[in-house]
Scaffold this motif. Structure first.
Motif, PDB file in Angstrom:
ATOM      1  N   LYS A   1      36.040   3.245  12.682  1.00 20.45           N
ATOM      2  CA  LYS A   1      37.001   2.977  13.755  1.00 20.45           C
ATOM      3  C   LYS A   1      36.777   1.582  14.338  1.00 20.45           C
ATOM      4  CE  LYS A   1      39.685   5.410  15.033  1.00 20.45           C
ATOM      5  NZ  LYS A   1      41.126   5.517  14.675  1.00 20.45           N
ATOM      6  N   ILE A   2      35.524   1.193  14.545  1.00 22.37           N
ATOM      7  CA  ILE A   2      35.225  -0.146  15.061  1.00 22.37           C
ATOM      8  C   ILE A   2      35.687  -1.208  14.072  1.00 22.37           C
ATOM      9  CG2 ILE A   2      33.364  -1.740  15.736  1.00 22.37           C
ATOM     10  CD1 ILE A   2      31.769   0.786  16.600  1.00 22.37           C
ATOM     11  N   ALA A   3      35.409  -0.973  12.790  1.00 21.92           N
ATOM     12  CA  ALA A   3      35.799  -1.948  11.771  1.00 21.92           C
ATOM     13  C   ALA A   3      37.311  -2.114  11.722  1.00 21.92           C
ATOM     14  CB  ALA A   3      35.271  -1.498  10.413  1.00 21.92           C
ATOM     15  N   GLU A   4      38.055  -1.029  11.887  1.00 17.86           N
ATOM     16  CA  GLU A   4      39.504  -1.106  11.792  1.00 17.86           C
ATOM     17  C   GLU A   4      40.144  -1.728  13.033  1.00 17.86           C
ATOM     18  OE1 GLU A   4      40.236   2.683   8.761  1.00 17.86           O
ATOM     19  OE2 GLU A   4      40.535   2.959  10.913  1.00 17.86           O
ATOM     20  N   LEU A   5      39.539  -1.452  14.197  1.00 21.91           N
ATOM     21  CA  LEU A   5      40.094  -2.017  15.432  1.00 21.91           C
ATOM     22  C   LEU A   5      39.505  -3.385  15.754  1.00 21.91           C
ATOM     23  CD1 LEU A   5      40.234   1.183  17.699  1.00 21.91           C
ATOM     24  CD2 LEU A   5      42.091   0.121  16.413  1.00 21.91           C
ATOM     25  N   GLY A   6      38.342  -3.677  15.186  1.00 20.70           N
ATOM     26  CA  GLY A   6      37.718  -4.971  15.408  1.00 20.70           C
ATOM     27  C   GLY A   6      37.247  -5.196  16.826  1.00 20.70           C
ATOM     28  N   ASN A   7      37.073  -4.122  17.562  1.00 18.67           N
ATOM     29  CA  ASN A   7      36.696  -4.263  18.965  1.00 18.67           C
ATOM     30  C   ASN A   7      35.978  -3.004  19.426  1.00 18.67           C
ATOM     31  OD1 ASN A   7      37.342  -3.876  22.026  1.00 18.67           O
ATOM     32  ND2 ASN A   7      37.665  -6.083  21.644  1.00 18.67           N
ATOM     33  N   MET A   8      34.809  -3.200  20.032  1.00 16.22           N
ATOM     34  CA  MET A   8      34.000  -2.053  20.455  1.00 16.22           C
ATOM     35  C   MET A   8      34.668  -1.299  21.608  1.00 16.22           C
ATOM     36  SD  MET A   8      31.023  -0.687  19.565  1.00 16.22           S
ATOM     37  CE  MET A   8      29.966  -1.996  18.951  1.00 16.22           C
ATOM     38  N   THR A   9      35.270  -2.029  22.521  1.00 17.26           N
ATOM     39  CA  THR A   9      35.891  -1.384  23.686  1.00 17.26           C
ATOM     40  C   THR A   9      37.075  -0.521  23.265  1.00 17.26           C
ATOM     41  OG1 THR A   9      35.218  -3.216  25.119  1.00 17.26           O
ATOM     42  CG2 THR A   9      36.976  -1.770  25.925  1.00 17.26           C
ATOM     43  N   ARG A  10      37.958  -1.107  22.424  1.00 13.71           N
ATOM     44  CA  ARG A  10      39.125  -0.334  21.978  1.00 13.71           C
ATOM     45  C   ARG A  10      38.691   0.883  21.146  1.00 13.71           C
ATOM     46  NH1 ARG A  10      41.567  -5.509  21.145  1.00 13.71           N
ATOM     47  NH2 ARG A  10      41.194  -5.384  18.888  1.00 13.71           N
ATOM     48  N   ALA A  11      37.624   0.710  20.368  1.00 11.98           N
ATOM     49  CA  ALA A  11      37.126   1.826  19.568  1.00 11.98           C
ATOM     50  C   ALA A  11      36.592   2.943  20.449  1.00 11.98           C
ATOM     51  CB  ALA A  11      36.041   1.349  18.611  1.00 11.98           C
ATOM     52  N   SER A  12      35.877   2.590  21.500  1.00 15.06           N
ATOM     53  CA  SER A  12      35.327   3.620  22.398  1.00 15.06           C
ATOM     54  C   SER A  12      36.449   4.383  23.084  1.00 15.06           C
ATOM     55  CB  SER A  12      34.384   2.992  23.431  1.00 15.06           C
ATOM     56  OG  SER A  12      35.104   2.183  24.349  1.00 15.06           O
ATOM     57  N   GLU A  13      37.549   3.660  23.432  1.00 21.45           N
ATOM     58  CA  GLU A  13      38.690   4.336  24.057  1.00 21.45           C
ATOM     59  C   GLU A  13      39.389   5.262  23.067  1.00 21.45           C
ATOM     60  OE1 GLU A  13      41.019   1.070  25.362  1.00 21.45           O
ATOM     61  OE2 GLU A  13      39.819   0.686  27.182  1.00 21.45           O
ATOM     62  N   ALA A  14      39.566   4.785  21.821  1.00 22.05           N
ATOM     63  CA  ALA A  14      40.239   5.606  20.810  1.00 22.05           C
ATOM     64  C   ALA A  14      39.420   6.844  20.464  1.00 22.05           C
ATOM     65  CB  ALA A  14      40.502   4.778  19.561  1.00 22.05           C
ATOM     66  N   LEU A  15      38.109   6.690  20.451  1.00 18.92           N
ATOM     67  CA  LEU A  15      37.221   7.801  20.100  1.00 18.92           C
ATOM     68  C   LEU A  15      36.879   8.683  21.293  1.00 18.92           C
ATOM     69  CD1 LEU A  15      34.810   5.777  17.776  1.00 18.92           C
ATOM     70  CD2 LEU A  15      36.376   7.577  17.030  1.00 18.92           C
ATOM     71  N   ARG A  16      37.235   8.208  22.479  1.00 18.89           N
ATOM     72  CA  ARG A  16      36.913   8.909  23.732  1.00 18.89           C
ATOM     73  C   ARG A  16      35.412   9.127  23.871  1.00 18.89           C
ATOM     74  NH1 ARG A  16      41.839  13.379  24.393  1.00 18.89           N
ATOM     75  NH2 ARG A  16      43.535  11.824  24.330  1.00 18.89           N
ATOM     76  N   ILE A  17      34.679   8.046  23.674  1.00 19.63           N
ATOM     77  CA  ILE A  17      33.234   8.074  23.826  1.00 19.63           C
ATOM     78  C   ILE A  17      32.824   6.829  24.605  1.00 19.63           C
ATOM     79  CG2 ILE A  17      32.935   6.973  21.558  1.00 19.63           C
ATOM     80  CD1 ILE A  17      30.251   8.360  21.327  1.00 19.63           C
ATOM     81  N   ALA A  18      31.868   6.977  25.497  1.00 20.45           N
ATOM     82  CA  ALA A  18      31.423   5.841  26.305  1.00 20.45           C
ATOM     83  C   ALA A  18      30.901   4.719  25.402  1.00 20.45           C
ATOM     84  CB  ALA A  18      30.346   6.280  27.284  1.00 20.45           C
ATOM     85  N   GLN A  19      31.192   3.491  25.799  1.00 15.64           N
ATOM     86  CA  GLN A  19      30.811   2.354  24.946  1.00 15.64           C
ATOM     87  C   GLN A  19      29.300   2.257  24.729  1.00 15.64           C
ATOM     88  OE1 GLN A  19      32.930  -1.282  25.697  1.00 15.64           O
ATOM     89  NE2 GLN A  19      31.327  -2.557  24.795  1.00 15.64           N
TER      90      GLN A  19
END
Length: 316
Positions: free
Chosen positions: A11-29
């Motif tokens: 998910k991080i690799a596809e979004l290229g951003n840790m913050t957006r990935a944490s929001e998409a995964l619903r997990i704290a950064q």
């Protein structure tokens, strides 16, 4: 390495951003970052370059990304395959059915399984005693048995009692609705060849009443026995399951209850008490019981009485 770590990494690799990935995964950064750090530690390689512009894959990360996508896809395929097997089982199951019972059960069973698809059913016709042995030996998954005796390796569950009828040529009815046991004894009898539970029941009833009888023929095949009765060569005793087709086709026979002396035989379900049933076999058992319950409830299986404590009884 856990599947959830691979899922987070992809998910991080596809979004290229840790913050957006944490929001998409619903997990704290912070928790997401810790999972990626754990993954990098386990693999001994840096997977992501983190900076003001986001998170980019390293060369090691590029390698892992390709494998991770494949593994996650296979993981989902496994989940879907297992789920599909639960809702639409496949496989093979073998059921043993005595000849007379099979006349009532075999066609609706195969029809029902064909409509649901996926299960290959093998139907084996044998005398009841042989069917119990085959289940105990693991050569059959299921059997519908008649007057089955306890045997090591087999679990027998009684389902219902099936009445035996006096079967005679239509020309011999003369308006009667029932027959007395003495009338049966006074007629020439064509009975199933021994060993037979029907033969045993009839002879025991006649001997109990001290009635002499005249046996003119023994026949092992039910269809041939019915043909001889239709040809006015003698009378016999059979369950409704054995004669239902002939009664519908009006082949020249009649079936009358025996007044004052009900002759029954017990129909049971037999499975192994050691080997677990496959999912396919479980479906065949459930389908068989549902068909039997319907046949009995609709009155199509005449002379049958459901056992109150059996699996075909209606819940109170």
């Amino acid at each position: 390495m856990e599947f959830k770590q691979l899922k987070y990494f992809v998910k991080i690799a596809e979004l290229g951003n840790m913050t957006r990935a944490s929001e998409a995964l619903r997990i704290a950064q912070p928790a997401l970052s810790q999972q990626i750090m754990n993954l990098e530690t386990e693999l001994g390689a840096r997977l992501l370059d983190r900076g003001v512009y986001g998170a980019r894959l390293t060369s090691s990360g590029e390698v892992l990304y390709g494998y991770a996508k494949s593994l996650l896809r296979q993981h989902e395929d496994v989940r879907q395959a297992v789920s599909e097997e639960v809702t639409h089982p496949t496989g093979r199951a073998a059921i043993g059915i005595p000849g007379s019972t099979g006349k009532m059960l075999a066609e609706p069973l195969v029809r029902q399984l064909l409509s649901s698809g996926g299960i290959l059913i093998e139907i084996v016709e044998r005398p009841s005693a042989e069917l119990v042995d085959l289940v105990a030996a693991g050569k059959l998954d299921i059997a519908i048995t008649v007057d089955a005796q306890p045997r090591r390796g087999a679990r027998i569950t009684p389902l219902f009692l099936e009445a035996l009828y006096a079967v005679l040529p239509q020309s011999g009815v003369h308006g009667r609705q029932t027959l007395k046991l003495k009338e049966l004894a006074d007629s020439p009898l064509i009975l199933p060849s021994a060993p037979s539970t029907i033969r045993h029941r009839v002879e025991a009833a006649l001997l109990d009443k001290r009635l002499k009888f005249r046996l003119v023929s023994e026949v092992s095949a039910t269809d041939m026995l019915i043909r001889l009765v239709a040809a006015n060569l003698g009378w016999t005793v059979l369950p409704w399951s054995a004669i239902s087709d002939d009664m519908q086709r009006k082949t020249g026979i009649a079936a009358l209850p025996i007044a004052g002396h009900r002759l029954d035989r017990e129909i049971s379900l037999c499975v192994s008490d050691v080997l677990p049933l496959s999912r396919a076999a479980e479906v065949v058992v459930a389908t068989t019981l549902a068909i039997l319950k319907t046949l009995l409830a609709d009155g199509h299986w005449m002379g049958a009485r459901v056992l109150a404590d059996g699996p075909l009884a209606n819940p109170s």
